[in-house]
Enzyme design. Structure first.
Site, short mmCIF file in Angstrom:
data_model
loop_
_atom_site.label_atom_id
_atom_site.label_comp_id
_atom_site.label_asym_id
_atom_site.label_seq_id
_atom_site.Cartn_x
_atom_site.Cartn_y
_atom_site.Cartn_z
N TYR A 87 2.38 0.41 -1.82
CA TYR A 87 1.64 -0.79 -1.40
C TYR A 87 1.45 -1.74 -2.59
CZ TYR A 87 -2.57 -3.60 -1.06
OH TYR A 87 -3.45 -4.64 -1.16
N SER A 101 -3.40 -8.59 -5.32
CA SER A 101 -4.49 -7.61 -5.42
C SER A 101 -4.63 -7.14 -6.86
CB SER A 101 -4.12 -6.41 -4.53
OG SER A 101 -4.98 -5.33 -4.80
N ALA A 102 -5.84 -6.77 -7.23
CA ALA A 102 -6.06 -6.18 -8.55
C ALA A 102 -5.35 -4.85 -8.67
CB ALA A 102 -7.56 -6.00 -8.78
N ILE A 135 -9.67 -11.02 5.71
CA ILE A 135 -9.80 -12.15 4.77
C ILE A 135 -9.22 -13.41 5.41
CG2 ILE A 135 -9.35 -12.94 2.41
CD1 ILE A 135 -8.92 -9.94 1.69
N LYS A 186 3.04 -5.72 -3.72
CA LYS A 186 2.30 -6.90 -4.23
C LYS A 186 2.91 -7.36 -5.56
CE LYS A 186 -0.92 -7.29 -1.04
NZ LYS A 186 -0.80 -8.40 -0.08
C1 UD1 Z 1 -8.46 0.44 -2.70
C2 UD1 Z 1 -6.99 0.65 -2.99
C3 UD1 Z 1 -6.41 -0.65 -3.51
C4 UD1 Z 1 -6.63 -1.76 -2.49
C5 UD1 Z 1 -8.12 -1.88 -2.19
C6 UD1 Z 1 -8.33 -2.85 -1.05
C7 UD1 Z 1 -6.72 3.01 -3.60
C8 UD1 Z 1 -6.42 3.98 -4.69
N1 UD1 Z 1 -6.82 1.71 -3.97
O1 UD1 Z 1 -9.11 0.09 -3.91
O2 UD1 Z 1 -5.02 -0.50 -3.74
O3 UD1 Z 1 -6.15 -2.99 -2.99
O4 UD1 Z 1 -8.64 -0.61 -1.77
O5 UD1 Z 1 -9.68 -3.15 -0.93
O6 UD1 Z 1 -6.86 3.37 -2.44
N2 UD1 Z 1 -14.94 5.82 -2.53
C9 UD1 Z 1 -15.74 6.91 -2.22
N3 UD1 Z 1 -15.77 7.34 -0.91
C10 UD1 Z 1 -15.04 6.73 0.08
C11 UD1 Z 1 -14.22 5.62 -0.25
C12 UD1 Z 1 -14.19 5.20 -1.58
O7 UD1 Z 1 -16.41 7.47 -3.08
O8 UD1 Z 1 -15.09 7.17 1.25
C13 UD1 Z 1 -14.96 5.31 -3.92
C14 UD1 Z 1 -13.61 5.28 -4.60
O9 UD1 Z 1 -13.35 6.49 -5.28
C15 UD1 Z 1 -13.79 4.09 -5.56
C16 UD1 Z 1 -14.73 3.16 -4.81
O10 UD1 Z 1 -15.38 3.96 -3.85
O11 UD1 Z 1 -14.44 4.49 -6.75
C17 UD1 Z 1 -14.03 2.03 -4.08
O12 UD1 Z 1 -13.00 2.57 -3.26
P1 UD1 Z 1 -12.19 1.66 -2.23
O13 UD1 Z 1 -13.12 0.88 -1.41
O14 UD1 Z 1 -11.22 2.54 -1.51
O15 UD1 Z 1 -11.42 0.62 -3.16
P2 UD1 Z 1 -10.40 0.87 -4.38
O16 UD1 Z 1 -10.08 2.30 -4.55
O17 UD1 Z 1 -10.92 0.15 -5.56
#
Ligand code: UD1
Length: 339
Positions: A148, A124-125, A12, A152
């Protein structure tokens, strides 16, 4: 304005530095390069035709931070630098608290001594925890669920205390939803080290052939297709939000909180589908167990940022995937060698 960007070589940070340069600001970057590559800034300079004053400094090195800030004639600071892997923060909490909290304190001391009291902080959210109350407004209770996220939340508290104690501070706490995409040139983008934790970089690496298939974490959530729903936001929209916040802070003291999201949620399956369309190839996936700590649904109410800053996200999911794909396709191993 002359703006110090901490973590400016990161994902970012590099996109925001580019937007600052393109808007005519001067940019000074501090980055330790522990989780980023200097090549990103070379490309930002190439794209903008402007120079960046770069310092390889770790925020834990207080005298070095002081040396950059003192006498630099800074008008404002945008603070991105920090560790950000949720899983690693659970395993190494002391490292996260030391790095993120102490690093921020060193920066704030240096700013205060120099009389630079305008700061945009990369929050962060994740500070909202796994709240099921969507859309999330800035008034939603804070409940970060891992070290983490707690760094924040704690930095937000520190900054809020600071501006309560000294009305000369102007501070923006920007709560990002899920940043994705890349600059439309395909020259800069996200370059995670090792196996990506986040969905978009993982999907992109499957599309480019670096990984076999995506694991979809959970298909039994109470969402329309059973997979997790998130508010993905294009990194260039996010970068624009930082410039809007800086502009606001020029004339207003205090601490302000804004969600930066689109206000629209997309499921994991929708993301895979959109990316597959952008890349013109199938993206194989399997369903797997839920990832511990994941919320079913998270998306922003971004109306405060619109009302106060005149900012809203302009790019949709298709555009996010197209731009993310262009970066991944043109730079299959990011800025460096295969890892
Ligand atoms: C994650 C972090 C959050 C951080 C953000 C940064 C966690 C629990 N949260 O958010 O603290 O600020 O990244 O961008 O790690 N998913 C899959 N397969 C994958 C990866 C993700 O199905 O290989 C799904 C997850 O379950 C979720 C969605 O994709 O529903 C988004 O995941 P991700 O990109 O890791 O973001 P967050 O979990 O929202």
């Amino acid at each position: 304005m002359k703006v110090l960007v901490t973590g400016g070589a990161g994902y970012i940070g590099s996109h925001t530095s580019l937007c600052l340069l393109e808007a005519g600001h001067e940019v000074v970057v501090i980055d330790s390069l522990v989780n980023s590559q200097l090549e990103s800034l070379h490309r930002v300079q190439q794209l903008s035709g402007r120079n960046i004053d770069f310092h390889r400094v770790d925020l834990l090195d207080a005298p070095a931070v002081e040396a950059v800030v003192a006498g630099a004639g800074l008008d404002a600071v945008i603070h991105f630098a920090g560790l950000k892997a949720v899983g690693e923060s659970v395993e190494k909490p002391l490292m996260y608290y030391q790095n993120n909290i102490v690093g921020t304190l060193n920066l704030l001391h240096a700013m205060d001594r120099e009389g630079v009291r305008t700061l945009v902080f990369s929050s962060s959210a994740t500070v909202y925890g796994a709240s099921e109350e969507v859309p999330l407004t800035e008034k939603a209770p804070l409940d970060a669920t891992n070290p983490y996220g707690r760094t924040k939340e704690q930095i937000e508290d520190i900054l809020s205390d600071l501006s309560s104690a000294d009305s000369r501070w102007s501070i923006a706490l920007l709560r990002y939803f899920n940043p994705v995409g890349a600059h439309e040139s395909g020259l800069i983008g996200e370059d995670p080290r090792g196996v990506p934790n986040n969905l978009l970089p993982f999907v992109a690496q499957v599309a480019v052939g670096r990984r076999e298939k995506v694991l979809v974490y959970g298909n039994d959530y109470p969402t329309p297709d059973g997979t997790g729903v998130r508010d993905y936001i294009h990194v260039m929209d996010l970068a624009a939000g930082h410039l809007a916040a800086l502009d606001f802070l020029k004339s207003t003291a205090g601490t302000f909180r804004w969600n930066l999201g689109t206000g629209r949620g997309s499921s994991v399956l929708e993301v895979i589908q959109a990316f597959s369309q952008a890349a013109g190839c199938a993206i194989p996936f399997d369903f797997a167990a839920r990832r511990p700590g994941d919320a079913a649904l998270s998306y922003a109410d971004p109306s405060s940022a619109l009302a106060d800053l005149g900012w809203s996200a302009l790019r949709d999911l298709a555009r996010m995937c197209q731009d993310h794909w262009r970066w991944q396709r043109d730079n299959p191993f990011g800025y460096g060698e295969p890892n």
